[in-house]
Write a protein that holds these residues in place. Structure first.
Motif, mmCIF file in Angstrom:
data_model
loop_
_atom_site.group_PDB
_atom_site.id
_atom_site.type_symbol
_atom_site.label_atom_id
_atom_site.label_comp_id
_atom_site.label_asym_id
_atom_site.label_seq_id
_atom_site.Cartn_x
_atom_site.Cartn_y
_atom_site.Cartn_z
ATOM 1 N N UNK A 52 21.787 20.058 18.201
ATOM 2 C CA UNK A 52 23.177 20.538 17.873
ATOM 3 C C UNK A 52 23.738 19.877 19.303
ATOM 4 N N UNK A 53 25.026 19.161 19.422
ATOM 5 C CA UNK A 53 25.701 18.837 20.775
ATOM 6 C C UNK A 53 26.609 19.356 21.304
ATOM 7 N N UNK A 54 26.650 20.110 22.014
ATOM 8 C CA UNK A 54 28.917 20.820 22.456
ATOM 9 C C UNK A 54 28.911 19.952 23.695
ATOM 10 N N UNK B 121 36.544 26.673 19.693
ATOM 11 C CA UNK B 121 35.738 27.097 19.299
ATOM 12 C C UNK B 121 34.501 28.132 19.879
ATOM 13 N N UNK B 122 33.416 28.620 19.952
ATOM 14 C CA UNK B 122 32.417 29.171 20.159
ATOM 15 C C UNK B 122 31.329 29.005 19.507
ATOM 16 N N UNK B 123 30.267 28.139 20.764
ATOM 17 C CA UNK B 123 29.051 28.200 20.789
ATOM 18 C C UNK B 123 28.769 28.470 21.368
ATOM 19 N N UNK B 124 26.952 29.364 20.593
ATOM 20 C CA UNK B 124 25.806 29.891 20.773
ATOM 21 C C UNK B 124 24.793 29.303 21.683
ATOM 22 N N UNK B 125 25.115 29.352 22.848
ATOM 23 C CA UNK B 125 23.789 28.673 23.707
ATOM 24 C C UNK B 125 22.753 29.328 24.724
ATOM 25 N N UNK B 126 21.561 28.874 24.431
ATOM 26 C CA UNK B 126 20.001 29.218 24.921
ATOM 27 C C UNK B 126 20.333 28.590 26.037
ATOM 28 N N UNK B 127 20.235 29.383 27.036
ATOM 29 C CA UNK B 127 20.959 27.997 28.715
ATOM 30 C C UNK B 127 19.349 29.038 29.790
ATOM 31 N N UNK B 128 18.586 27.971 29.773
ATOM 32 C CA UNK B 128 16.833 27.925 30.468
ATOM 33 C C UNK B 128 17.027 26.579 31.132
ATOM 34 N N UNK C 110 35.153 18.933 19.162
ATOM 35 C CA UNK C 110 33.933 19.659 18.309
ATOM 36 C C UNK C 110 32.993 19.309 18.230
ATOM 37 N N UNK C 111 31.788 20.224 18.045
ATOM 38 C CA UNK C 111 30.520 20.074 18.424
ATOM 39 C C UNK C 111 29.861 19.352 17.386
#
Length: 199
Positions: free
Chosen positions: A126-128, A171-178, A86-87
């Motif tokens: 928001x952490x996950x 669940x699904x988490x949308x992440x910006x990876x950079x 759970x985030x």
């Protein structure tokens, strides 16, 4: 309406439609976080022990920017990760029923975003827990290289018309990876829209 004939009598059978509770949600305008470890901008999670299965039908990301980036600066990768933990933190996203007379959304289905209002980051990011390699889909975000004569790309469709089932504790988490602060400055503004059914 379907019509059948039985022993000389006309019998009408009306096929009714069964309504499946369907919902949509859209985030606030989420500012970028100019860090070096990426940013979680949206999550949907079906809690452990949930009595419903979530069928995620749409997951779209949009971006606008007011400050240009150098051509040598890569844009973030926009990725959808499937998770089980759970985030936490972030801000809740309001769930909107497509049919107001249908069953309400289950409290086991929780949505998160990384903004508390349009253009305002959540007080706590928001952490996950992101499992390595659990990527459903990824795309490069568009970028504003020059403010003259450039229109940002269309929305990023992270499901491509697929349906992802989230069973309890998924669940699904949308992440910006950079990895560079210049890849996702606070002047980049993100928005995520989701649509799902609960069975």
């Amino acid at each position: 309406m379907a019509t059948t004939y039985t022993e000389g009598q006309k019998q009408e059978i009306v096929a009714g439609l069964r309504s499946t509770p369907t919902f949509r949600a859209s985030t606030f305008r989420i500012p970028g976080r100019a860090g070096t470890t990426g940013q979680n901008i949206f999550a949907i999670h079906n809690a452990t022990g949930s009595s419903v299965a979530v069928q995620l039908k749409k997951l779209r990301v949009d971006l606008t920017a007011t400050v240009v980036k150098a051509v040598t600066v890569l844009p973030p990768m926009v990725r959808a990760y499937k998770v089980t933990v759970l985030p936490t933190n972030g801000t809740a996203v309001t769930k909107v029923a497509m049919d107001s007379t249908a069953t309400a959304s289950s409290s086991a289905v929780t949505l998160f975003q990384d903004a508390s209002a349009d253009g305002t980051s959540s007080a706590s990011a928001l952490t996950a827990t992101i499992p390595a390699g659990a990527v459903l889909r990824g795309d490069f975000a568009p970028r504003l290289i020059t403010a003259a004569g450039y229109e940002m790309a269309d929305k990023i469709d992270l499901l491509q018309d697929a349906i992802v089932t989230l069973n309890p504790l998924e669940g699904i988490v949308v992440v910006l990876d950079y990895v560079l602060a210049t890849q996702n400055p606070i002047t980049d503004m993100w928005m995520v829209t989701a649509e799902w059914s609960e069975l």
